[in-house]
Write an enzyme that holds these catalytic residues in place. Structure first.
Site, short mmCIF file in Angstrom:
data_model
loop_
_atom_site.label_atom_id
_atom_site.label_comp_id
_atom_site.label_asym_id
_atom_site.label_seq_id
_atom_site.Cartn_x
_atom_site.Cartn_y
_atom_site.Cartn_z
N ILE A 24 0.87 -1.18 0.00
CA ILE A 24 0.00 0.00 0.00
C ILE A 24 0.90 1.23 0.00
CG2 ILE A 24 -0.28 -0.09 2.53
CD1 ILE A 24 -3.09 1.24 2.07
N ALA A 25 0.59 2.18 -0.86
CA ALA A 25 1.36 3.43 -0.90
C ALA A 25 0.49 4.54 -1.47
CB ALA A 25 2.62 3.27 -1.76
N ILE A 26 0.73 5.73 -0.95
CA ILE A 26 0.04 6.94 -1.43
C ILE A 26 1.11 7.88 -1.97
CG2 ILE A 26 -1.40 8.91 -0.75
CD1 ILE A 26 -2.90 6.20 -0.63
N GLU A 49 3.01 -7.31 6.54
CA GLU A 49 4.34 -7.09 7.13
C GLU A 49 4.68 -5.62 7.01
OE1 GLU A 49 5.64 -9.83 4.51
OE2 GLU A 49 5.43 -11.50 5.90
N ASN A 106 8.88 1.77 10.41
CA ASN A 106 7.85 2.52 9.67
C ASN A 106 6.68 2.84 10.60
OD1 ASN A 106 6.08 3.64 7.87
ND2 ASN A 106 6.27 2.02 6.32
N TYR A 121 -2.19 1.20 10.65
CA TYR A 121 -2.70 -0.16 10.92
C TYR A 121 -3.28 -0.28 12.33
CZ TYR A 121 0.15 -1.00 6.77
OH TYR A 121 0.70 -0.93 5.52
C1 LIG Z 1 1.74 4.88 5.17
C2 LIG Z 1 0.96 5.66 4.08
C3 LIG Z 1 0.38 4.64 3.09
C4 LIG Z 1 -0.16 6.45 4.77
O1 LIG Z 1 -0.88 7.11 3.72
P1 LIG Z 1 -1.78 8.42 3.99
O2 LIG Z 1 -2.76 8.54 2.89
O3 LIG Z 1 -0.89 9.58 4.26
O4 LIG Z 1 -2.51 8.01 5.35
P2 LIG Z 1 -3.91 8.63 5.84
O5 LIG Z 1 -3.95 10.08 5.52
O6 LIG Z 1 -5.01 7.78 5.34
O7 LIG Z 1 -3.75 8.48 7.40
C5 LIG Z 1 -4.40 7.45 8.10
C6 LIG Z 1 -3.76 7.33 9.47
O8 LIG Z 1 -2.40 6.90 9.34
C7 LIG Z 1 -1.62 7.55 10.36
N1 LIG Z 1 -0.64 8.43 9.74
C8 LIG Z 1 -0.55 8.73 8.41
N2 LIG Z 1 0.52 9.54 8.19
C9 LIG Z 1 1.09 9.74 9.41
C10 LIG Z 1 2.24 10.46 9.84
N3 LIG Z 1 3.01 11.15 8.98
N4 LIG Z 1 2.53 10.43 11.16
C11 LIG Z 1 1.79 9.73 12.03
N5 LIG Z 1 0.68 9.02 11.69
C12 LIG Z 1 0.35 9.03 10.38
C13 LIG Z 1 -2.58 8.35 11.20
O9 LIG Z 1 -3.05 7.49 12.22
C14 LIG Z 1 -3.69 8.64 10.22
O10 LIG Z 1 -4.90 8.89 10.84
P3 LIG Z 1 -5.30 10.41 11.24
O11 LIG Z 1 -5.15 11.23 10.01
O12 LIG Z 1 -6.71 10.25 11.71
O13 LIG Z 1 -4.32 10.80 12.30
C15 LIG Z 1 1.90 6.67 3.35
O14 LIG Z 1 2.61 7.41 4.31
C16 LIG Z 1 2.88 6.02 2.38
O15 LIG Z 1 2.57 5.78 1.22
N6 LIG Z 1 4.10 5.74 2.88
C17 LIG Z 1 5.15 5.12 2.02
C18 LIG Z 1 4.81 3.69 1.70
C19 LIG Z 1 4.61 2.85 2.96
O16 LIG Z 1 5.33 2.96 3.94
N7 LIG Z 1 3.60 1.95 2.90
C20 LIG Z 1 3.31 1.02 3.97
C21 LIG Z 1 4.09 -0.21 3.81
S1 LIG Z 1 3.78 -1.39 5.11
#
Ligand SMILES: CC(C)(COP(=O)(O)OP(=O)(O)OC[C@H]1O[C@@H](n2cnc3c(N)ncnc32)[C@H](O)[C@@H]1OP(=O)(O)O)[C@@H](O)C(=O)NCCC(=O)NCCS
Length: 156
Positions: free
Chosen positions: A70-72, A104, A109, A116
């Protein structure tokens, strides 16, 4: 996700991970893996129309949903897109018969772990030195019960 999306998805993957999947892996998920649920989330852009903002791949194995990736897009994080995408993916998995979910995540991270945690994933085990680029441990997380009411509440 369709085959037409794979180019953009792969670029997003390369920008997000130190060990990205090869492009052919996404092609395989879309066109050849019957157990795969490959999803993208799109945002509307004033100039280009709908653009891919995130990717999620889930493998459905018996009554388990395994989250492969999963990635954004880095410019579109913290908008709730990962939460939305994961809720939708797990709801689809549940309707296909999944009862539990696994994934995993790198020990370091903490951002992903916080995502999660909101879903109720807990640590099931540790795979020591699992990631070959820096020998980082993987935490094996599980969501013991895919509760559709709880998943829908996450979007409120
Ligand atoms: C992890 C990832 C997918 C989160 O995507 P995102 O769209 O920014 O996440 P969301 O906006 O939906 O946030 C959902 C929750 O995640 C947590 N979260 C997201 N970014 C965060 C940050 N920078 N710091 C702390 N918590 C964070 C929070 O709990 C958040 O909920 P909240 O907004 O109510 O506080 C993104 O950071 C990413 O693509 N990272 C690189 C790839 C990666 O690490 N993927 C996971 C592999 S296991």
């Amino acid at each position: 996700m369709t085959l037409n999306d794979v180019n953009v998805v792969h670029a997003l993957d390369v920008a997000s991970f130190s060990l990205p999947w090869p492009e052919r892996a996404y092609k395989f998920e879309v066109s050849q893996n019957p157990n795969s649920l490959p999803l993208v989330i799109e945002l509307k852009d004033d100039k280009s129309g709908w653009v891919i903002a995130g990717v999620l791949v889930i493998w459905l194995i018996l009554d388990e949903a395994h989250i492969g990736t999963i990635a954004i897009d880095a410019g579109k994080r913290r908008l709730g897109l990962a939460k939305r995408l994961l809720v939708e993916g797990l709801l689809m998995s549940s309707s296909e018969g999944a009862k539990t979910a696994y994934l995993e995540v790198r020990r370091g991270n903490l951002t992903a772990q916080e995502l999660y945690r909101q879903f109720g994933f807990t640590i099931e085990g540790i795979r020591p030195r699992y990631y070959k680029d820096n020998n980082e441990d993987a935490l094996l997380l599980t969501l013991k019960s895919l509760d559709t009411d709880r998943l829908n509440e996450l979007l409120v």
